[in-house]
Design a protein around this motif. Structure first.
Motif, PDB file in Angstrom:
ATOM      1  N   VAL A 101     -16.471 -43.440 -24.075  1.00  0.00           N
ATOM      2  CA  VAL A 101     -16.090 -42.936 -25.393  1.00  0.00           C
ATOM      3  C   VAL A 101     -15.164 -43.936 -26.073  1.00  0.00           C
ATOM      4  CG1 VAL A 101     -14.978 -41.050 -26.678  1.00  0.00           C
ATOM      5  CG2 VAL A 101     -16.182 -40.544 -24.544  1.00  0.00           C
ATOM      6  N   ILE A 102     -15.364 -44.127 -27.370  1.00  0.00           N
ATOM      7  CA  ILE A 102     -14.405 -44.827 -28.229  1.00  0.00           C
ATOM      8  C   ILE A 102     -13.953 -43.838 -29.291  1.00  0.00           C
ATOM      9  CG2 ILE A 102     -14.052 -46.667 -29.925  1.00  0.00           C
ATOM     10  CD1 ILE A 102     -16.231 -48.274 -28.430  1.00  0.00           C
ATOM     11  N   ILE A 103     -12.644 -43.670 -29.432  1.00  0.00           N
ATOM     12  CA  ILE A 103     -12.081 -42.838 -30.492  1.00  0.00           C
ATOM     13  C   ILE A 103     -11.254 -43.737 -31.406  1.00  0.00           C
ATOM     14  CG2 ILE A 103     -10.585 -40.894 -31.088  1.00  0.00           C
ATOM     15  CD1 ILE A 103     -11.190 -39.661 -28.381  1.00  0.00           C
ATOM     16  N   ASN A 104     -11.614 -43.775 -32.677  1.00  0.00           N
ATOM     17  CA  ASN A 104     -10.856 -44.540 -33.665  1.00  0.00           C
ATOM     18  C   ASN A 104     -10.045 -43.582 -34.523  1.00  0.00           C
ATOM     19  OD1 ASN A 104     -11.878 -47.013 -32.808  1.00  0.00           O
ATOM     20  ND2 ASN A 104     -13.646 -46.894 -34.186  1.00  0.00           N
ATOM     21  N   VAL A 105      -8.742 -43.811 -34.580  1.00  0.00           N
ATOM     22  CA  VAL A 105      -7.851 -42.965 -35.376  1.00  0.00           C
ATOM     23  C   VAL A 105      -7.766 -43.538 -36.783  1.00  0.00           C
ATOM     24  CG1 VAL A 105      -5.528 -42.012 -35.603  1.00  0.00           C
ATOM     25  CG2 VAL A 105      -6.553 -42.283 -33.333  1.00  0.00           C
ATOM     26  N   THR A 106      -8.204 -42.743 -37.745  1.00  0.00           N
ATOM     27  CA  THR A 106      -8.130 -43.166 -39.146  1.00  0.00           C
ATOM     28  C   THR A 106      -7.028 -42.357 -39.834  1.00  0.00           C
ATOM     29  OG1 THR A 106      -9.919 -41.649 -39.811  1.00  0.00           O
ATOM     30  CG2 THR A 106     -10.537 -43.903 -39.166  1.00  0.00           C
ATOM     31  N   SER A 107      -7.351 -41.679 -40.928  1.00  0.00           N
ATOM     32  CA  SER A 107      -6.350 -40.911 -41.670  1.00  0.00           C
ATOM     33  C   SER A 107      -7.039 -40.141 -42.777  1.00  0.00           C
ATOM     34  CB  SER A 107      -5.308 -41.861 -42.294  1.00  0.00           C
ATOM     35  OG  SER A 107      -4.459 -41.176 -43.202  1.00  0.00           O
ATOM     36  N   GLY A 108      -6.455 -39.028 -43.183  1.00  0.00           N
ATOM     37  CA  GLY A 108      -6.930 -38.357 -44.381  1.00  0.00           C
ATOM     38  C   GLY A 108      -6.850 -39.249 -45.600  1.00  0.00           C
ATOM     39  N   LEU A 109      -5.954 -40.250 -45.549  1.00  0.00           N
ATOM     40  CA  LEU A 109      -5.785 -41.171 -46.674  1.00  0.00           C
ATOM     41  C   LEU A 109      -6.919 -42.179 -46.769  1.00  0.00           C
ATOM     42  CD1 LEU A 109      -1.940 -41.824 -46.437  1.00  0.00           C
ATOM     43  CD2 LEU A 109      -3.157 -40.064 -47.728  1.00  0.00           C
ATOM     44  N   ALA A 110      -7.825 -42.177 -45.803  1.00  0.00           N
ATOM     45  CA  ALA A 110      -9.049 -42.976 -45.931  1.00  0.00           C
ATOM     46  C   ALA A 110      -9.955 -42.408 -47.013  1.00  0.00           C
ATOM     47  CB  ALA A 110      -9.799 -43.004 -44.597  1.00  0.00           C
ATOM     48  N   PHE A 111      -9.759 -41.127 -47.351  1.00  0.00           N
ATOM     49  CA  PHE A 111     -10.663 -40.419 -48.262  1.00  0.00           C
ATOM     50  C   PHE A 111     -10.032 -40.129 -49.619  1.00  0.00           C
ATOM     51  CE2 PHE A 111     -11.403 -39.324 -43.817  1.00  0.00           C
ATOM     52  CZ  PHE A 111     -12.662 -39.887 -43.665  1.00  0.00           C
ATOM     53  N   VAL A 112      -8.727 -39.930 -49.647  1.00  0.00           N
ATOM     54  CA  VAL A 112      -7.975 -39.780 -50.900  1.00  0.00           C
ATOM     55  C   VAL A 112      -6.695 -40.598 -50.724  1.00  0.00           C
ATOM     56  CG1 VAL A 112      -6.868 -38.217 -52.530  1.00  0.00           C
ATOM     57  CG2 VAL A 112      -8.887 -37.445 -51.266  1.00  0.00           C
ATOM     58  N   PRO A 113      -6.491 -41.663 -51.505  1.00  0.00           N
ATOM     59  CA  PRO A 113      -5.399 -42.591 -51.227  1.00  0.00           C
ATOM     60  C   PRO A 113      -4.033 -42.130 -51.726  1.00  0.00           C
ATOM     61  CG  PRO A 113      -6.665 -43.369 -53.096  1.00  0.00           C
ATOM     62  CD  PRO A 113      -7.388 -42.158 -52.576  1.00  0.00           C
ATOM     63  N   LEU A 114      -3.034 -42.526 -50.963  1.00  0.00           N
ATOM     64  CA  LEU A 114      -1.642 -42.423 -51.402  1.00  0.00           C
ATOM     65  C   LEU A 114      -1.318 -43.723 -52.123  1.00  0.00           C
ATOM     66  CD1 LEU A 114       0.799 -40.464 -51.072  1.00  0.00           C
ATOM     67  CD2 LEU A 114       1.449 -41.820 -49.064  1.00  0.00           C
ATOM     68  N   THR A 115      -0.914 -43.634 -53.375  1.00  0.00           N
ATOM     69  CA  THR A 115      -0.801 -44.845 -54.190  1.00  0.00           C
ATOM     70  C   THR A 115       0.324 -45.769 -53.738  1.00  0.00           C
ATOM     71  OG1 THR A 115       0.577 -43.668 -55.802  1.00  0.00           O
ATOM     72  CG2 THR A 115      -1.797 -43.725 -56.216  1.00  0.00           C
ATOM     73  N   THR A 116       1.283 -45.246 -52.980  1.00  0.00           N
ATOM     74  CA  THR A 116       2.392 -46.079 -52.515  1.00  0.00           C
ATOM     75  C   THR A 116       2.061 -46.839 -51.225  1.00  0.00           C
ATOM     76  OG1 THR A 116       3.302 -44.113 -51.441  1.00  0.00           O
ATOM     77  CG2 THR A 116       4.193 -44.710 -53.608  1.00  0.00           C
ATOM     78  N   THR A 117       0.909 -46.537 -50.603  1.00  0.00           N
ATOM     79  CA  THR A 117       0.527 -47.235 -49.364  1.00  0.00           C
ATOM     80  C   THR A 117      -0.919 -47.737 -49.473  1.00  0.00           C
ATOM     81  OG1 THR A 117      -0.167 -45.131 -48.341  1.00  0.00           O
ATOM     82  CG2 THR A 117       2.103 -45.870 -47.937  1.00  0.00           C
ATOM     83  N   THR A 136      -7.214 -49.935 -45.042  1.00  0.00           N
ATOM     84  CA  THR A 136      -7.576 -50.231 -43.649  1.00  0.00           C
ATOM     85  C   THR A 136      -8.192 -49.008 -42.978  1.00  0.00           C
ATOM     86  OG1 THR A 136      -5.343 -49.691 -42.823  1.00  0.00           O
ATOM     87  CG2 THR A 136      -5.799 -51.999 -43.386  1.00  0.00           C
ATOM     88  N   LYS A 137      -7.682 -47.835 -43.283  1.00  0.00           N
ATOM     89  CA  LYS A 137      -8.224 -46.621 -42.669  1.00  0.00           C
ATOM     90  C   LYS A 137      -9.617 -46.298 -43.219  1.00  0.00           C
ATOM     91  CE  LYS A 137      -4.806 -45.864 -39.916  1.00  0.00           C
ATOM     92  NZ  LYS A 137      -4.973 -45.982 -38.440  1.00  0.00           N
ATOM     93  N   ALA A 138      -9.836 -46.547 -44.501  1.00  0.00           N
ATOM     94  CA  ALA A 138     -11.176 -46.376 -45.068  1.00  0.00           C
ATOM     95  C   ALA A 138     -12.157 -47.352 -44.419  1.00  0.00           C
ATOM     96  CB  ALA A 138     -11.138 -46.569 -46.579  1.00  0.00           C
ATOM     97  N   ALA A 139     -11.694 -48.565 -44.173  1.00  0.00           N
ATOM     98  CA  ALA A 139     -12.547 -49.564 -43.526  1.00  0.00           C
ATOM     99  C   ALA A 139     -12.887 -49.160 -42.096  1.00  0.00           C
ATOM    100  CB  ALA A 139     -11.861 -50.926 -43.542  1.00  0.00           C
ATOM    101  N   ILE A 140     -11.920 -48.643 -41.358  1.00  0.00           N
ATOM    102  CA  ILE A 140     -12.192 -48.209 -39.988  1.00  0.00           C
ATOM    103  C   ILE A 140     -13.117 -47.000 -39.974  1.00  0.00           C
ATOM    104  CG2 ILE A 140     -11.133 -47.172 -37.941  1.00  0.00           C
ATOM    105  CD1 ILE A 140     -10.858 -50.147 -37.939  1.00  0.00           C
ATOM    106  N   HIS A 141     -13.004 -46.129 -40.972  1.00  0.00           N
ATOM    107  CA  HIS A 141     -13.950 -45.016 -41.096  1.00  0.00           C
ATOM    108  C   HIS A 141     -15.379 -45.555 -41.197  1.00  0.00           C
ATOM    109  CE1 HIS A 141     -16.042 -41.478 -42.585  1.00  0.00           C
ATOM    110  NE2 HIS A 141     -16.361 -42.142 -43.687  1.00  0.00           N
TER     111      HIS A 141
END
Length: 254
Positions: free
Chosen positions: A132-148, A154-159
């Motif tokens: 198994v490979i598990i990649n940890v992304t973020s909810g921010l991969a789908f709706v961005p936080l403008t300050t980060t 990077t999280k959208a790319a890993i998704h």
């Protein structure tokens, strides 16, 4: 994914989500190796836990990852689960020209790091049972936080990378994405106790329950992150973008 009897690598396992899930997986009957830069944090994470081990890892260095993978496989040849959790989150101001050191470090750690580690371990994993490979992304991969912005990117790319990886390793290695919401950890200053963020224990309980499902979902989505994951599909992206950033600003300044 089977939940017991694995040999598991958890990068970024010395604190936060990585440490919490490493402990849960260890308690479920797995051998767990935590990896990260800070040896003291790793040693603290494994203290008093038989079959839990620590290895230092410089995730920013291609040479460091190559050396790490060699040490890892020599010491733990039964490794069959890799969890890419190590990551950093830095605030950036896009309204003016600024130093890009933080952006470059974020890309190297959050994007190149997992890609390099997966590349170093794929030949081994495809030969393992229940790999198994598990990649940890973020909810921010789908709706961005403008300050980060770079963190989100990077999280959208890993998704996207995870989707491709899942397809090409189908039948050989199970590939899972874990997309956390805002969780009370030390990812950013003051976040451990920030109101409105999900308590770490509650998040970990929910993740373990989802991982125990058979078949395991290809995306591990706790309830609090689902509004971000499906905002665009539900026709709510613009409204969610505004509300997310307003909430985050209030939480940081409140």
């Amino acid at each position: 994914m089977k939940l017991t009897g694995n040999t598991i690598l958890m990068t970024g396992g010395g604190s936060g989500i990585g440490q919490a899930l490493a402990h849960r997986l260890h308690e479920a009957g797995n051998t767990v190796i935590v990896a990260g830069r800070r040896k003291d944090a790793l040693e603290s994470a494994i203290a008093g836990r038989p079959n839990m081990h620590a290895l230092t890892l410089d995730i920013e260095s291609a040479e460091g990852i190559a050396d790490f993978s060699d040490r890892l496989l020599k010491a733990y040849p039964d490794l069959n689960v890799v969890i890419n959790n190590a990551g950093i989150m830095r605030f950036e101001d896009l309204t003016k020209a600024h130093d890009l050191t933080d952006a470059e470090a974020t890309i190297t750690t959050n994007l190149l790091g997992p890609i390099r580690l997966i590349n170093a371990l794929t030949d081994h994993l495809v030969k393992q049972q229940d790999a198994v490979i598990i990649n940890v992304t973020s909810g921010l991969a789908f709706v961005p936080l403008t300050t980060t912005p770079t963190y989100n990117a990077t999280k959208a790319a890993i998704h996207s990378y995870t989707i491709a990886l899942r397809e090409v390793l189908k039948g050989k290695v199970e590939v899972i994405e874990l997309a956390p919401p805002a969780v009370q950890t030390g990812l950013t200053p003051g976040q451990e106790t920030r109101p409105g963020y999900q308590p770490l224990d509650e998040f970990s309980d929910e993740v373990m329950a989802l991982l125990s499902q058979q078949p395991t979902p290809p995306e591990i989505l706790v309830e609090r992150v689902r509004f971000l994951r499906f905002a665009e599909a539900n026709g709510q992206f613009d409204d969610t973008l505004v509300k997310l950033n307003a909430f985050a600003a209030q939480a940081r300044n409140g």
